[in-house]
Design a protein around this motif. Sequence first.
Motif, mmCIF file in Angstrom:
data_model
loop_
_atom_site.group_PDB
_atom_site.id
_atom_site.type_symbol
_atom_site.label_atom_id
_atom_site.label_comp_id
_atom_site.label_asym_id
_atom_site.label_seq_id
_atom_site.Cartn_x
_atom_site.Cartn_y
_atom_site.Cartn_z
ATOM 1 N N THR A 66 15.890 20.444 56.929
ATOM 2 C CA THR A 66 16.857 19.622 56.193
ATOM 3 C C THR A 66 16.948 18.204 56.745
ATOM 4 O O THR A 66 17.644 17.361 56.171
ATOM 5 C CB THR A 66 18.256 20.258 56.234
ATOM 6 N N HIS A 67 16.268 17.919 57.860
ATOM 7 C CA HIS A 67 16.294 16.577 58.447
ATOM 8 C C HIS A 67 15.167 15.696 57.914
ATOM 9 O O HIS A 67 15.098 14.510 58.255
ATOM 10 C CB HIS A 67 16.183 16.667 59.974
ATOM 11 N N SER A 68 14.308 16.257 57.086
ATOM 12 C CA SER A 68 13.204 15.476 56.536
ATOM 13 C C SER A 68 13.514 15.055 55.103
ATOM 14 O O SER A 68 14.178 15.777 54.350
ATOM 15 C CB SER A 68 11.910 16.287 56.567
ATOM 16 N N ILE A 69 13.033 13.891 54.716
ATOM 17 C CA ILE A 69 13.287 13.352 53.382
ATOM 18 C C ILE A 69 12.479 14.133 52.348
ATOM 19 O O ILE A 69 11.275 14.343 52.528
ATOM 20 C CB ILE A 69 12.899 11.861 53.321
ATOM 21 N N PRO A 70 13.118 14.608 51.274
ATOM 22 C CA PRO A 70 12.371 15.327 50.227
ATOM 23 C C PRO A 70 11.278 14.447 49.649
ATOM 24 O O PRO A 70 11.477 13.249 49.403
ATOM 25 C CB PRO A 70 13.455 15.635 49.179
ATOM 26 N N VAL A 71 10.118 15.012 49.433
ATOM 27 C CA VAL A 71 8.987 14.250 48.913
ATOM 28 C C VAL A 71 8.650 14.722 47.506
ATOM 29 O O VAL A 71 8.862 15.881 47.151
ATOM 30 C CB VAL A 71 7.743 14.389 49.820
ATOM 31 N N SER A 72 8.130 13.808 46.737
ATOM 32 C CA SER A 72 7.707 14.157 45.383
ATOM 33 C C SER A 72 6.375 14.900 45.441
ATOM 34 O O SER A 72 5.485 14.536 46.199
ATOM 35 C CB SER A 72 7.565 12.882 44.540
ATOM 36 N N SER A 73 6.257 15.958 44.655
ATOM 37 C CA SER A 73 5.035 16.742 44.635
ATOM 38 C C SER A 73 4.847 17.324 43.243
ATOM 39 O O SER A 73 5.765 17.312 42.416
ATOM 40 C CB SER A 73 5.092 17.870 45.671
ATOM 41 N N PHE A 74 3.658 17.830 42.991
ATOM 42 C CA PHE A 74 3.381 18.448 41.692
ATOM 43 C C PHE A 74 4.312 19.642 41.467
ATOM 44 O O PHE A 74 4.835 19.837 40.366
ATOM 45 C CB PHE A 74 1.928 18.895 41.630
ATOM 46 N N LYS A 75 4.536 20.430 42.525
ATOM 47 C CA LYS A 75 5.421 21.591 42.420
ATOM 48 C C LYS A 75 6.833 21.164 42.042
ATOM 49 O O LYS A 75 7.491 21.792 41.199
ATOM 50 C CB LYS A 75 5.433 22.344 43.752
ATOM 51 N N ASN A 76 7.330 20.077 42.656
ATOM 52 C CA ASN A 76 8.681 19.605 42.347
ATOM 53 C C ASN A 76 8.775 19.056 40.927
ATOM 54 O O ASN A 76 9.814 19.186 40.273
ATOM 55 C CB ASN A 76 9.105 18.537 43.349
#
Length: 336
Positions: free
Chosen positions: A65-75
């Motif tokens: 939870t300390h890492s910034i969410p990243v954009s991905s194909f799954k997301n």
Amino acid sequence: MKEFTHYLENLSNCPFCKETLSSAKHVLSNNGFNIIECQGCGMSLVNPRPGKEVIQTFYPEKSHTHSIPVSSFKNKIREKIFIEAGLYPSTYRNFFEQLLCRALAGILRSQVNPIIPYRGGGKLLDVGCGNGDFLRLVRTAGWDTYGVDVDIKALKAAKNGYHKLICGTLDSIGFSSFHFDAITILNVLEHCHDPLQVLKNCNRILKHDGIIVVCVPNFECLELKIFEADWMGIQNPLHLFHFNLITLSEMLKCAGFEIVDIKFKIWSRISELESYSIWKKKYAATASFWSALVRRPFVVRLRKLMAIVRYKPVSQIAPFITVYARKDKAFGLDTK
């Protein structure tokens, strides 16, 4: 862990039904803490447990939870399914994209829990928002997003999503009454020292026609029967309460909510990783796969799996429960 023993609080009564815990049933032990079952209401809880002033010392310094969410194909696929299943205004570029997303929504919607029904321009509060991964999803769908968490590192990661974020608890923040159209508490309620009070606070700040969505690990699920004290959903002493469908439903009702829908997530990535990690931990030192296969602990659990699966309802198989609820107009909590 022993250095914190003098900070542990020993509950003499169930925080939910107030029944004495002197006759409580011992369920299992994990990480040096006991889980007991109240004989009055059936609630399972850690006792004794760390108090509010020291509980944070039991959390790991580094977390996903300390890492910034990243954009991905799954997301991106997750976003499309969320929008389609929640009946949000479509943003399809062509008919084939629409057809594909609707097909995926029908097949995979149970893996994108929760699905929040569309409400244009509504305010959504995520209690225990972590790094804002879920907030990012609902913001993409058009919600005005708010997040609350006690972990300042997680909030710094969530800030990247342009959400309205506050460090603290619902008790300490004091939102105004009837402020939100939707509130989500996703895998957080089990961490709270007083989950009933958290739900009552949610009732107060939720609008009359608002919705609350609560997701918790299911303490009567198949994986618990198989993995027992190794089950990922236990995590003593971070998970202070362990809910099943009955205890979660009763607590929501006591907080002034009326349940409108219940969903069960039968499979999850957490479950898959848990199964693999337990296998690796227990059998990595063995000479071969086949020698591990015939070891008694594994055989016993395999037999248990086969016995349990037969004739069991989904509420006793799924590792996660998601409950959708609204204010119970007859309860009268929303006037306080």
